[in-house]
Every structure is written in structure tokens, then in C-alpha cells.
Write an enzyme that holds these catalytic residues in place. Structure first.
Site, PDB file in Angstrom:
ATOM      1  N   HIS A 119      -4.575  -5.646  -1.466  1.00  0.00           N
ATOM      2  CA  HIS A 119      -5.294  -5.543  -0.198  1.00  0.00           C
ATOM      3  C   HIS A 119      -6.189  -6.769  -0.015  1.00  0.00           C
ATOM      4  O   HIS A 119      -7.418  -6.689  -0.031  1.00  0.00           O
ATOM      5  CB  HIS A 119      -6.123  -4.258  -0.171  1.00  0.00           C
ATOM      6  CG  HIS A 119      -5.291  -3.020  -0.097  1.00  0.00           C
ATOM      7  ND1 HIS A 119      -4.504  -2.571  -1.144  1.00  0.00           N
ATOM      8  CD2 HIS A 119      -5.109  -2.111   0.915  1.00  0.00           C
ATOM      9  CE1 HIS A 119      -3.898  -1.444  -0.780  1.00  0.00           C
ATOM     10  NE2 HIS A 119      -4.246  -1.148   0.451  1.00  0.00           N
ATOM     11  N   SER A 123       0.843  -1.186   0.000  1.00  0.00           N
ATOM     12  CA  SER A 123       0.000   0.000   0.000  1.00  0.00           C
ATOM     13  C   SER A 123       0.886   1.246   0.000  1.00  0.00           C
ATOM     14  O   SER A 123       1.750   1.381  -0.859  1.00  0.00           O
ATOM     15  CB  SER A 123      -0.972  -0.029   1.190  1.00  0.00           C
ATOM     16  OG  SER A 123      -2.017   0.896   1.013  1.00  0.00           O
ATOM     17  N   GLU A 178      -1.378  -2.941  -7.922  1.00  0.00           N
ATOM     18  CA  GLU A 178      -2.605  -3.347  -7.228  1.00  0.00           C
ATOM     19  C   GLU A 178      -3.311  -2.092  -6.777  1.00  0.00           C
ATOM     20  O   GLU A 178      -2.709  -1.023  -6.705  1.00  0.00           O
ATOM     21  CB  GLU A 178      -2.288  -4.280  -6.052  1.00  0.00           C
ATOM     22  CG  GLU A 178      -1.386  -3.684  -4.975  1.00  0.00           C
ATOM     23  CD  GLU A 178      -2.120  -2.851  -3.932  1.00  0.00           C
ATOM     24  OE1 GLU A 178      -3.343  -3.025  -3.764  1.00  0.00           O
ATOM     25  OE2 GLU A 178      -1.479  -2.002  -3.292  1.00  0.00           O
TER      26      GLU A 178
END
Length: 353
Positions: A308, A142, A239
Site C-alpha cells: 500500500h 490488497s 505485504e
């Protein structure tokens, strides 16, 4: 004459930027080597840091329990419970925790507590020469993408896109974590249950290259900064979470217009968790991916265990891999860690040095 002068200034500018980005040898020359951190062993001490969003004390307790079950000890960053607005402390303090963890000889690896936002703010405050002199495993995902890419680029150290300390440390995640970081295996990563996480082929084929990537929105926010590694013939993985499809389109367009997409040898979109159509009408995510990636003529797919999600690969940034888009596999061509901390030759960077 104007054209020659412009070319000269451009060349000088790139050379100057290169000396700011890349580490130097003792003789002041640009190095073309990348360092592998030492592998983990049972009994090692792990440093926990909060370089981005706020962390609660209960999250630390949970993380300590999870990490101790791996046979590892835990040392907390000095400012891990600090609060400064929505950040886990002031920029200088969060950066200090990163630098101190790399200089602390008792620490063998560094795991970020969580993502959120904030890592981009501390990049100018990190000691990249220190980090290169003390290569250690740094892992997270992230917003931690920022640190992984910047340290790989500026310190020329292998970093790892994988679980944060507050992740779900289930069998799938722990298995890849152990095999890559403890055992030093060159593993082949493949989805465990294709019926649950289906691979959708964008373009078939195989490709080899240096693995680079992370969160798409974080990566796109770094474009134009001096903290990104070379994209030349790399394997790019991304992602995302909670973004409307038009936003994914916008970010991929930014990578394309910045000249990044046309350099890569392969492309992987892991998971776009909770991504929605937003306002109607809309494209599907696959239509957007096909629009951007198919014209590149490179192997590509959607649906790898990256992002995630509970089941996560541990992806070594800067390691040579081979991908197979039809099988949805990422095969490491070398170990990402070293029992001796040796250095490995690296291909020339974008500046031709």
C-alpha cells in the site's frame, strides 16, 4: 490395516481435491501447463471491475483518465457502481462482471478498481475453465490477492500483483507496468531510492522459484481453501497495512503451522504500511520476521516496493524468478506475457501430477 485404510482415504481425498483445483485437458487428464496472457498494445481496451469494496463515480473518472494516458481504452463492468452493504454489489453480480470480462473478446486486460473486502465471497462463482480458455492480464493488490491466487491456482494463468485503477500512476509504477505488460520484458525489480525505502536483510543469499504471494491477511484468510497455488520451492512475497505487529506474528504463525513457510525457497516482505506496536510490550517487526523466517534457512528480506505505497512493482504471479536478498532484487527469468498466447511447461504440483 487402519493405517493403510487411512493412507488410502487420504490419497483419494487429495486426488479428488486435485481434480477440483487444477484444469483438465480435453481427455480429462490434469494439465501441467500454465498460460500466459497476451501482452498489451496501445489502443487496447481495458475492463474495469469492482470485485470487492464500493466504488464512487468520481473514482471511475479518475481511473479512466489515468488509463487513457497509457494509450488504453476503458470498458466498465456492468455492476461497477452497484452497492450492497460495504460491497460493490451482490456476490453473483460481482462474479458475473469478472466472468464477462474474461469472455469479452474486446477486452485485453482487467484491472480492479480497488481492494477492500469481498473477493473471497465470489470465488465459488467464477468460471475457471472459461478464464483458462481466455487468458488475460488481471492486475490489482490488497483484497484482489484473492482473485490473483485463485485464478493462478484454478485456471493456471499468470496473474499480476500491481496497481489498482485508483492507484497513483506515477513514473515508477507506470515504468514497471509498461515494461512487463506492454514490452514483455523479463525485468529486474529493485528499489529506486534505498535511502527512502531501505532493504533490511533477514537472511542473505539467492534463490530461484515461482513467484507467489500478496496481502498477508488476505492470504492467511485463504489457508485451508482449495483456491491456493502450490508453495513448493516458491518465492513468497507478502505485504500489509494497518496491522499491529502481534497480528502480523499471528498470521505468519498460521502460514507456518499450515505448512506453507517450510515449503518456500525464498521470502520477501514488501511494506508493512502504518503497522504499529499496539499494546506494550511488543516485538519489533524485524524480530517477528527473524523468529519465523531465520529458522527456514532461506534468503529473505524486508523493504521491497510492494504494498500500500505509491511506488509499486508489477509482480507476475506464477513466473520463475531469482531473488538476491542482499541486493533486494527480484529478477524475472522469463517474460510474463506472450505475443501469441502460447503455453509453457510447468513443474509438477503438490499432488505429484
Amino acid at each position: 490395516m487402519t493405517i493403510k485404510r487411512r493412507q488410502f482415504l487420504t490419497t483419494c481425498g487429495l486426488a479428488t481435491l486435485a481434480t477440483q483445483i487444477l484444469p483438465l485437458t480435453a481427455e480429462g487428464k490434469l494439465t501441467n501447463t500454465i498460460r500466459k496472457p497476451l501482452r498489451l498494445q496501445v489502443g487496447d481496451t481495458i475492463g474495469l471491475i469492482a470485485p470487492a469494496g464500493i466504488v464512487d463515480a468520481k473514482d471511475i473518472e479518475t481511473a479512466q483518465k489515468s488509463i487513457s494516458q497509457l494509450g488504453l481504452k476503458v470498458k466498465l463492468g456492468k455492476h461497477i457502481l452497484d452497492r450492497y452493504g460495504y460491497l460493490a454489489g451482490k456476490d453473483a453480480d460481482r462474479a458475473q462482471d469478472v466472468n464477462l470480462m474474461f469472455s469479452d473478446r474486446s477486452i485485453k486486460a482487467i484491472i480492479a478498481m480497488r481492494g477492500g473486502w469481498g473477493c473471497n465471497r465470489i470465488l465459488p462463482l467464477l468460471n475457471y475453465s472459461l478464464i483458462r480458455s481466455h487468458p488475460k492480464i488481471l492486475i490489482g493488490y490488497s483484497d484482489i490477492t484473492t482473485l490473483l491466487l485463485a485464478i493462478n491456482a484454478r485456471s493456471q494463468v499468470i496473474t499480476f500483483h500491481g496497481p489498482v485503477a485508483t492507484s497513483t500512476w506515477n513514473q515508477f509504477t507506470v515504468d514497471y507496468f509498461r515494461r512487463i505488460l506492454f514490452n514483455g520484458e523479463a525485468v529486474t525489480m529493485q528499489n529506486l531510492n534505498l535511502s527512502e525505502v531501505r532493504v533490511e536483510i533477514i537472511a542473505p543469499g539467492k534463490a530461484r522459484g515461482k513467484l507467489v504471494g500478496g496481502n498477508l491477511s488476505v492470504l492467511s484468510a485463504m489457508v485451508g481453501s482449495p483456491y491456493l497455488p502450490s508453495w513448493n520451492k516458491s518465492i513468497l512475497f507478502v505485504e500489509e497495512i494497518g496491522e499491529d505487529i502481534y497480528r502480523v506474528d499471528r498470521m505468519l504463525t498460521q502460514l507456518k503451522t499450515a505448512g506453507i513457510l517450510n515449503q518456500v525457497a525464498g521470502f520477501i516482505f514488501g511494506q508493512c504500511t502504518n503497522c504499529s506496536f499496539g499494546d506494550e510490550p511488543s516485538f519489533t517487526l524485524m524480530q517477528v520476521l527473524q523468529d519465523h523466517i531465520l529458522p527456514l534457512g532461506i534468503p529473505a528480506w524486508y523493504g521491497s516496493m510492494i504494498g500500500h505505497i505509491k511506488d509499486k512493482f508489477t509482480l507476475p504471479i506464477g513466473v520463475e524468478v531469482e531473488i538476491d536478498a542482499e541486493l533486494g532484487t527480484i529478477r524475472m527469468l522469463e517474460s510474463a506475457v506472450s505475443p501469441f498466447g502460447e503455453v509453457k511447461s510447468q513443474k509438477p504440483n503438490n499432488f505429484g501430477f
